[in-house]
Scaffold this motif. Structure first.
Motif, PDB file in Angstrom:
ATOM      1  N   LEU A  23       5.800  -8.540  48.911  1.00  0.00           N
ATOM      2  CA  LEU A  23       5.219  -7.802  50.050  1.00  0.00           C
ATOM      3  C   LEU A  23       4.164  -8.616  50.794  1.00  0.00           C
ATOM      4  O   LEU A  23       3.829  -8.303  51.943  1.00  0.00           O
ATOM      5  N   GLY A  24       3.641  -9.675  50.127  1.00  0.00           N
ATOM      6  CA  GLY A  24       2.509 -10.427  50.690  1.00  0.00           C
ATOM      7  C   GLY A  24       2.741 -10.923  52.114  1.00  0.00           C
ATOM      8  O   GLY A  24       1.901 -10.712  52.995  1.00  0.00           O
ATOM      9  N   LEU A  25       3.903 -11.561  52.344  1.00  0.00           N
ATOM     10  CA  LEU A  25       4.143 -12.129  53.672  1.00  0.00           C
ATOM     11  C   LEU A  25       4.400 -11.047  54.724  1.00  0.00           C
ATOM     12  O   LEU A  25       4.020 -11.219  55.884  1.00  0.00           O
TER      13      LEU A  25
ATOM     14  N   ILE B 210      11.865 -14.580  54.398  1.00  0.00           N
ATOM     15  CA  ILE B 210      10.668 -14.392  53.561  1.00  0.00           C
ATOM     16  C   ILE B 210       9.689 -13.345  54.106  1.00  0.00           C
ATOM     17  O   ILE B 210       8.888 -12.812  53.356  1.00  0.00           O
TER      18      ILE B 210
ATOM     19  N   ASP C 225       1.627 -27.223  52.198  1.00  0.00           N
ATOM     20  CA  ASP C 225       1.681 -27.480  50.748  1.00  0.00           C
ATOM     21  C   ASP C 225       2.778 -28.484  50.423  1.00  0.00           C
ATOM     22  O   ASP C 225       3.655 -28.736  51.244  1.00  0.00           O
TER      23      ASP C 225
ATOM     24  N   PHE D 101       2.768 -23.252  56.787  1.00  0.00           N
ATOM     25  CA  PHE D 101       2.696 -21.957  57.463  1.00  0.00           C
ATOM     26  C   PHE D 101       1.698 -22.090  58.611  1.00  0.00           C
ATOM     27  O   PHE D 101       0.602 -22.595  58.419  1.00  0.00           O
TER      28      PHE D 101
ATOM     29  N   GLY E  51       5.023 -11.174  41.544  1.00  0.00           N
ATOM     30  CA  GLY E  51       4.868 -10.794  42.955  1.00  0.00           C
ATOM     31  C   GLY E  51       5.962  -9.814  43.313  1.00  0.00           C
ATOM     32  O   GLY E  51       7.022  -9.805  42.693  1.00  0.00           O
TER      33      GLY E  51
ATOM     34  N   SER F  92       6.027 -26.804  52.351  1.00  0.00           N
ATOM     35  CA  SER F  92       6.081 -25.919  53.519  1.00  0.00           C
ATOM     36  C   SER F  92       4.768 -25.985  54.283  1.00  0.00           C
ATOM     37  O   SER F  92       3.720 -26.279  53.713  1.00  0.00           O
TER      38      SER F  92
END
Ligand code: ADP
Length: 476
Positions: A432-434, A412, A399, A460, A429, A458
């Protein structure tokens, strides 16, 4: 020291082994001593018999006690009290001229007589005499190839028996002494060697779940106990960190749950304070539902993480083409991207067969693509690509968003962690997503890495192990 202590057992073993060694050594020495003494006696008797036999060949007069004495003295260095001398004719009958110089003439065995007839000497021990055993040699006197006489010389084995008995007595007397020394010494040694273990146990008793900060003394000697202390300390360190993480996790989880519950409660209380129009009630209920959704998302996320920590992820193991999952996520995320004014692009796409659960992998990828869109300002761009790298299937999500500092990159993936910018921004948020994405990747034998620069964007990288023989893309 109790009977169950290692020190006592070590001492007992040590004493037992030493006793056995002592006894075996005693038996061996006794055997050697007996053999040596017998050999000595036999050699000397042989010497005396030979000397007397050669004299007997040349003389016609009978042997007198002083003659026999002299011969004994020559070979033994002394003349034994209970010495024995006897002269026989070739057929074994007592020589009429020669009187045996013992009160008790010893019988001539058949075997000795036969061997003497062949010119061979015979050594025998007579034990059935009234006194101590007697050792006798029967020596033929040979002249011009003919046996002319038999000389028999013997002596009591009293001194030999006495020496052997004394040896046994001293051995028996030394055994308890050796046992006491071995036991005492062993106990002292064991105590000394095991003292650090006691100290360790005392320290370890003081360390509890509430306070894991205590550490065992490391003497630094490099021996087994030192290594044990180092290993235990390393384990305590890991436990300490794990406990701290659990504490932080529960604190953060309660905090995250508290916020929406407080909002929910506040909204409902305000709504109840006065009569409201149906439209107002609808607004309040819609807002309440939103908060409830947030809470239920959070609870679901927490449940998922705790399951993955406990290794209880329920997962299908299906062989599939990852490109399909990537395309599904891409299509779903396109709508979100459009809403945010972000361009979502497809990069390189290769067929990659992996084994796993398509639904979980979908969720993993969506979490990351979602983030990429969330943390990229309007007119930014997010590119998704899939390719093979060595043994890995790699999904790259690039991104042009706000980016992450090195310190942020390290944190993160921790549950509830959000960067300052994210927390200040409009995006909701819980952080917890990552963590969930990373747990899913790990459950599939893979991992997630991130490359990023603040302000630039970034990338990923999701890595999943490739499966050797690919699925048919039409049927897979
Ligand atoms: P959430 O997005 O719910 O806050 P995540 O665990 O998904 O939680 O992400 C943790 C944090 O990592 C985010 O709050 C954000 O600060 C940061 N982050 C994640 N993805 C990106 C990204 N693509 N660009 C910048 N920051 C990101």
């Amino acid at each position: 020291m109790g009977f169950r202590s290692i020190g006592t057992r070590l001492t007992l073993w040590y004493t037992a082994v030493l006793t056995l060694t002592f006894v075996l050594l005693g038996i061996a020495t006794y055997g050697l001593l007996s053999y040596g003494l017998s050999r000595e006696v036999d050699n000397a008797l042989d010497g005396v018999a030979q000397a007397l036999a050669s004299q007997a060949r040349d003389r016609s007069t009978p042997f007198l006690p002083p003659d026999v004495d002299a011969a004994f003295r020559r070979f033994f260095g002394f003349s034994p009290m209970d010495r024995y001398f006897d002269m026989r004719d070739p057929r074994g009958r007592p020589d009429p001229q020669q009187k045996p110089n013992t009160s008790e003439p010893l019988p001539l065995s058949r075997e000795a007589a036969q061997r003497a007839a062949q010119g061979l000497p015979t050594f025998e021990t007579f034990t059935n005499t009234s006194k101590d055993p007697v050792r006798v040699v029967t020596m033929p006197v040979v002249d011009s190839g003919r046996v002319i006489n038999l000389v028999r010389v013997g002596m009591s084995l009293e001194s030999v028996v006495r020496t052997k008995r004394q040896f046994l007595y001293s051995l028996a007397a030394m055994l308890p002494l050796a046992l006491i020394l071995a036991g005492g010494g062993g106990m002292l040694l064991a105590r000394r060697a095991l003292r650090p273990v006691d100290q360790m146990a005392t320290t370890a008793r003081r360390i509890s779940g509430e306070d894991l900060s205590g550490r065992l003394d490391e003497p630094g000697s490099g021996d087994e106990l030192d290594r044990l202390a180092v290993t235990l300390n390393a384990m305590l360190e890991r436990l300490d960190i794990a406990f701290q993480q659990i504490r932080q996790f529960s604190a953060a989880a309660s905090h995250e749950l508290q916020t929406p519950l407080t909002i929910l409660k506040g909204e409902l209380e305000v709504a109840l304070r006065a009569e409201r129009t149906p439209a107002e009630y609808k607004d309040v209920l819609t807002s309440a539902l939103e908060e409830i959704d947030r809470i239920s998302d959070l609870v679901e996320g927490l449940l998922l993480l705790s399951r993955s920590d406990a290794g209880m992820f329920r997962m299908a193991h299906r062989r599939m083409d990852l490109a399909q999952v990537v395309m599904e996520v891409y299509e779903r995320a396109a709508i979100l991207a459009q809403k945010q004014g972000v361009v979502l692009d497809l990069g390189r796409m290769e067929a990659c067969t992996v084994e796993g659960d398509p639904e979980w992998l979908h969720r993993l990828m969506l979490n990351i693509v979602d983030n990429a869109i969330k943390y990229t300002p309007e007119h930014g761009k997010v590119t998704v690509s899939l390719f093979q790298d060595d043994t890995w299937a790699v999904i790259d999500i690039l991104d042009t968003g706000i980016g992450l500092s090195t310190e942020e990159q390290e944190r993160i993936f921790n549950p509830f962690y959000r960067t300052g910018k994210a927390a200040a921004g409009k995006e909701k948020g819980a952080g917890l997503g990552l963590s969930i994405a990373s747990s899913i990747a790990q459950a599939h034998g893979g991992r997630i890495d991130v490359d990023s620069r603040p302000g630039e964007g970034s990338t990923f990288h999701i890595r999943l192990p490739l499966v050797a023989d690919p699925v048919d893309p039409l049927n897979g």
